[in-house]
Design a protein around this motif. Structure first.
Motif, PDB file in Angstrom:
ATOM      1  N   LYS A  16      11.280  -0.128  39.466  1.00  0.00           N
ATOM      2  CA  LYS A  16      11.205   1.023  38.583  1.00  0.00           C
ATOM      3  C   LYS A  16      10.256   0.719  37.438  1.00  0.00           C
ATOM      4  N   ALA A  17       9.615   1.756  36.946  1.00  0.00           N
ATOM      5  CA  ALA A  17       8.716   1.627  35.807  1.00  0.00           C
ATOM      6  C   ALA A  17       9.507   1.830  34.521  1.00  0.00           C
ATOM      7  N   PHE A  18       9.189   1.021  33.508  1.00  0.00           N
ATOM      8  CA  PHE A  18       9.822   1.101  32.204  1.00  0.00           C
ATOM      9  C   PHE A  18       8.732   1.148  31.146  1.00  0.00           C
ATOM     10  N   LEU A  19       8.851   2.092  30.233  1.00  0.00           N
ATOM     11  CA  LEU A  19       7.912   2.217  29.132  1.00  0.00           C
ATOM     12  C   LEU A  19       8.564   1.615  27.895  1.00  0.00           C
ATOM     13  N   LEU A  20       7.917   0.608  27.317  1.00  0.00           N
ATOM     14  CA  LEU A  20       8.429  -0.071  26.129  1.00  0.00           C
ATOM     15  C   LEU A  20       7.490   0.223  24.966  1.00  0.00           C
ATOM     16  N   LEU A  21       8.021   0.836  23.926  1.00  0.00           N
ATOM     17  CA  LEU A  21       7.215   1.255  22.785  1.00  0.00           C
ATOM     18  C   LEU A  21       7.715   0.556  21.519  1.00  0.00           C
ATOM     19  N   ASN A  22       6.798  -0.025  20.766  1.00  0.00           N
ATOM     20  CA  ASN A  22       7.139  -0.620  19.488  1.00  0.00           C
ATOM     21  C   ASN A  22       6.132  -0.127  18.454  1.00  0.00           C
ATOM     22  N   PRO A  23       6.367   1.060  17.890  1.00  0.00           N
ATOM     23  CA  PRO A  23       5.409   1.609  16.942  1.00  0.00           C
ATOM     24  C   PRO A  23       5.334   0.816  15.631  1.00  0.00           C
ATOM     25  N   ILE A  24       6.349   0.039  15.298  1.00  0.00           N
ATOM     26  CA  ILE A  24       6.316  -0.761  14.071  1.00  0.00           C
ATOM     27  C   ILE A  24       5.292  -1.889  14.215  1.00  0.00           C
ATOM     28  N   ARG A  25       5.301  -2.579  15.344  1.00  0.00           N
ATOM     29  CA  ARG A  25       4.338  -3.663  15.590  1.00  0.00           C
ATOM     30  C   ARG A  25       3.135  -3.194  16.387  1.00  0.00           C
ATOM     31  N   GLU A  26       3.158  -1.936  16.781  1.00  0.00           N
ATOM     32  CA  GLU A  26       2.054  -1.277  17.478  1.00  0.00           C
ATOM     33  C   GLU A  26       1.712  -1.920  18.823  1.00  0.00           C
ATOM     34  N   HIS A  27       2.751  -2.176  19.605  1.00  0.00           N
ATOM     35  CA  HIS A  27       2.595  -2.676  20.975  1.00  0.00           C
ATOM     36  C   HIS A  27       3.215  -1.654  21.918  1.00  0.00           C
ATOM     37  N   TYR A  28       2.543  -1.402  23.050  1.00  0.00           N
ATOM     38  CA  TYR A  28       2.982  -0.408  24.022  1.00  0.00           C
ATOM     39  C   TYR A  28       2.803  -0.998  25.412  1.00  0.00           C
ATOM     40  N   LEU A  29       3.890  -1.058  26.178  1.00  0.00           N
ATOM     41  CA  LEU A  29       3.851  -1.680  27.498  1.00  0.00           C
ATOM     42  C   LEU A  29       4.435  -0.750  28.558  1.00  0.00           C
ATOM     43  N   LEU A  30       3.838  -0.797  29.725  1.00  0.00           N
ATOM     44  CA  LEU A  30       4.402  -0.194  30.913  1.00  0.00           C
ATOM     45  C   LEU A  30       4.705  -1.347  31.856  1.00  0.00           C
ATOM     46  N   MET A  31       5.983  -1.532  32.178  1.00  0.00           N
ATOM     47  CA  MET A  31       6.401  -2.630  33.042  1.00  0.00           C
ATOM     48  C   MET A  31       6.996  -2.081  34.321  1.00  0.00           C
ATOM     49  N   LYS A  32       6.954  -2.897  35.337  1.00  0.00           N
ATOM     50  CA  LYS A  32       7.612  -2.583  36.604  1.00  0.00           C
ATOM     51  C   LYS A  32       8.593  -3.719  36.877  1.00  0.00           C
ATOM     52  N   MET A  33       9.852  -3.351  37.130  1.00  0.00           N
ATOM     53  CA  MET A  33      10.875  -4.359  37.401  1.00  0.00           C
ATOM     54  C   MET A  33      11.666  -3.944  38.627  1.00  0.00           C
ATOM     55  N   GLY A  34      12.060  -4.925  39.387  1.00  0.00           N
ATOM     56  CA  GLY A  34      12.857  -4.651  40.574  1.00  0.00           C
ATOM     57  C   GLY A  34      13.072  -5.917  41.380  1.00  0.00           C
ATOM     58  N   TRP A  35      13.247  -5.732  42.666  1.00  0.00           N
ATOM     59  CA  TRP A  35      13.518  -6.835  43.582  1.00  0.00           C
ATOM     60  C   TRP A  35      12.550  -6.805  44.745  1.00  0.00           C
ATOM     61  N   TYR A  36      12.145  -7.975  45.200  1.00  0.00           N
ATOM     62  CA  TYR A  36      11.387  -8.143  46.437  1.00  0.00           C
ATOM     63  C   TYR A  36      12.121  -9.208  47.231  1.00  0.00           C
ATOM     64  N   GLN A  37      12.706  -8.807  48.332  1.00  0.00           N
ATOM     65  CA  GLN A  37      13.589  -9.670  49.115  1.00  0.00           C
ATOM     66  C   GLN A  37      14.698 -10.133  48.175  1.00  0.00           C
ATOM     67  N   ASP A  38      14.865 -11.409  47.946  1.00  0.00           N
ATOM     68  CA  ASP A  38      15.908 -11.899  47.037  1.00  0.00           C
ATOM     69  C   ASP A  38      15.339 -12.345  45.694  1.00  0.00           C
ATOM     70  N   ASN A  39      14.109 -11.973  45.402  1.00  0.00           N
ATOM     71  CA  ASN A  39      13.445 -12.422  44.173  1.00  0.00           C
ATOM     72  C   ASN A  39      13.322 -11.284  43.165  1.00  0.00           C
ATOM     73  N   ARG A  40      13.626 -11.589  41.922  1.00  0.00           N
ATOM     74  CA  ARG A  40      13.476 -10.629  40.832  1.00  0.00           C
ATOM     75  C   ARG A  40      11.998 -10.535  40.476  1.00  0.00           C
ATOM     76  N   ILE A  41      11.484  -9.319  40.401  1.00  0.00           N
ATOM     77  CA  ILE A  41      10.076  -9.087  40.096  1.00  0.00           C
ATOM     78  C   ILE A  41       9.974  -8.390  38.742  1.00  0.00           C
ATOM     79  N   LYS A  42       9.146  -8.926  37.853  1.00  0.00           N
ATOM     80  CA  LYS A  42       8.843  -8.293  36.574  1.00  0.00           C
ATOM     81  C   LYS A  42       7.337  -8.387  36.389  1.00  0.00           C
TER      82      LYS A  42
END
Length: 78
Positions: A16-42
């Motif tokens: 799944k895609a996650f949007l992380l916003l930090n307007p105080i420090r002015e950082h903006y990230l789009l991350m993808k997190m989930g599973w591939y087989q038995d491995n955690r993917i970030k």
């Protein structure tokens, strides 16, 4: 990208895609997190920050590039 020693192409990742916003420090990230087989993917898809009135693209794993989108939206490239 390696997860648990296994190379996984972006297309093969389930997650799944996650949007992380930090307007105080002015950082903006789009991350993808989930599973591939038995491995955690970030994975950072996009990481943009604002500094000194400019947009800094720290990471961009999109097909066409976020810089292209910003230029098409009228953002100055200098």
């Amino acid at each position: 990208m390696k997860a648990g020693g296994v190379t996984t192409p972006l297309e093969a990742r389930q997650g799944k895609a996650f949007l992380l916003l930090n307007p105080i420090r002015e950082h903006y990230l789009l991350m993808k997190m989930g599973w591939y087989q038995d491995n955690r993917i970030k994975s950072n898809v996009i990481h943009v920050r604002l500094k000194d009135g400019k947009i800094w693209i720290e990471e961009d794993r999109t097909e066409d590039g976020i810089a292209t989108d910003l230029l098409q939206a009228g953002v100055n490239s200098s």
